[in-house]
Design a protein around this motif. Sequence first.
Motif, PDB file in Angstrom:
ATOM      1  N   ILE A 119     -27.756  14.647 -26.484  1.00  0.00           N
ATOM      2  CA  ILE A 119     -28.716  15.168 -25.582  1.00  0.00           C
ATOM      3  C   ILE A 119     -27.254  15.628 -24.266  1.00  0.00           C
ATOM      4  O   ILE A 119     -26.738  14.512 -24.152  1.00  0.00           O
ATOM      5  CB  ILE A 119     -29.730  14.540 -25.252  1.00  0.00           C
TER       6      ILE A 119
ATOM      7  N   ASP B  68     -30.257  19.284 -26.868  1.00  0.00           N
ATOM      8  CA  ASP B  68     -31.276  19.297 -25.308  1.00  0.00           C
ATOM      9  C   ASP B  68     -30.215  19.492 -24.605  1.00  0.00           C
ATOM     10  O   ASP B  68     -28.983  18.563 -24.492  1.00  0.00           O
ATOM     11  CB  ASP B  68     -31.895  18.217 -26.202  1.00  0.00           C
TER      12      ASP B  68
ATOM     13  N   ARG C 222     -37.845  12.655 -24.385  1.00  0.00           N
ATOM     14  CA  ARG C 222     -36.303  14.168 -25.123  1.00  0.00           C
ATOM     15  C   ARG C 222     -35.183  13.296 -26.497  1.00  0.00           C
ATOM     16  O   ARG C 222     -36.026  13.470 -27.644  1.00  0.00           O
ATOM     17  CB  ARG C 222     -35.731  14.426 -23.710  1.00  0.00           C
TER      18      ARG C 222
ATOM     19  N   ASP D 292     -37.423  26.031 -27.499  1.00  0.00           N
ATOM     20  CA  ASP D 292     -38.626  25.666 -26.126  1.00  0.00           C
ATOM     21  C   ASP D 292     -38.998  25.954 -25.277  1.00  0.00           C
ATOM     22  O   ASP D 292     -39.411  24.838 -24.607  1.00  0.00           O
ATOM     23  CB  ASP D 292     -37.763  24.099 -26.191  1.00  0.00           C
TER      24      ASP D 292
END
Length: 231
Positions: free
Chosen positions: A79, A98, A112, A182
């Motif tokens: 991430i 992400d 997340r 997403d």
Amino acid sequence: MMKEEQVLLIEDEEIICSFISSVLLSYDYKVMISKNGREGLTIAASYCPNIILLDLELSDIDGIEVLKNLREWSNIPVIILSSYHEEKAKVLDLGADDYIIKPFETLELLTRIRTVLRNSRKTEKHKNFSAKGLFIDFDNNVVTVDKVVIHLTQTEFKIVSLLAQNAGKVMPYDKIIKEIWDLEGNTNNRILRVNMVSIRRKLERNSADPQYIFTETGIGYRMIEEDKHII
Ligand code: CA
């Protein structure tokens, strides 16, 4: 939580480090911290954490360079933490899982992390895919056609994998866009179509007459069914 998940935080700002690590520790994650990119890569290689939180603006090497280096040998979920929006598409394409903009809420970060960890566990379970000369090794991100390695971007690989994991079924455009980027709602399909043009150019012998990924006009894409194993 089944077992303690190990998080590697690569971040050069002291305040952010102590904030994130105290949050994670209070939620029973194990935390390792590296204040620079090079050391972060060494720790990643030595300890294989379950997930990496990577600051994009590091003081020694660029976070993007860290990500590129990491993706040459590892699929550890990453991430990205950044103060800017600008690099989002680029780092997702380079294989980040992400992207979260600073400053962020504690709950947002935890959600997340959980989502990325859950998705990474899901993909681990898949076996290889094989159909008419097309071969996909999900764990090692390798695609070959007639034993020749096909070089896909991370995004292209994710699309091909998603279709292969649902082989024989039509995957609607919006479902693919939701899974890969997403994005929800009435988004247009352009980003997906652009990727598909490139995928077909690389994968198909004749992209005008595809034999692996079919278009169901107005609905979505469908991957050819897997070969039945003949004994
Ligand atoms: Ca920084």
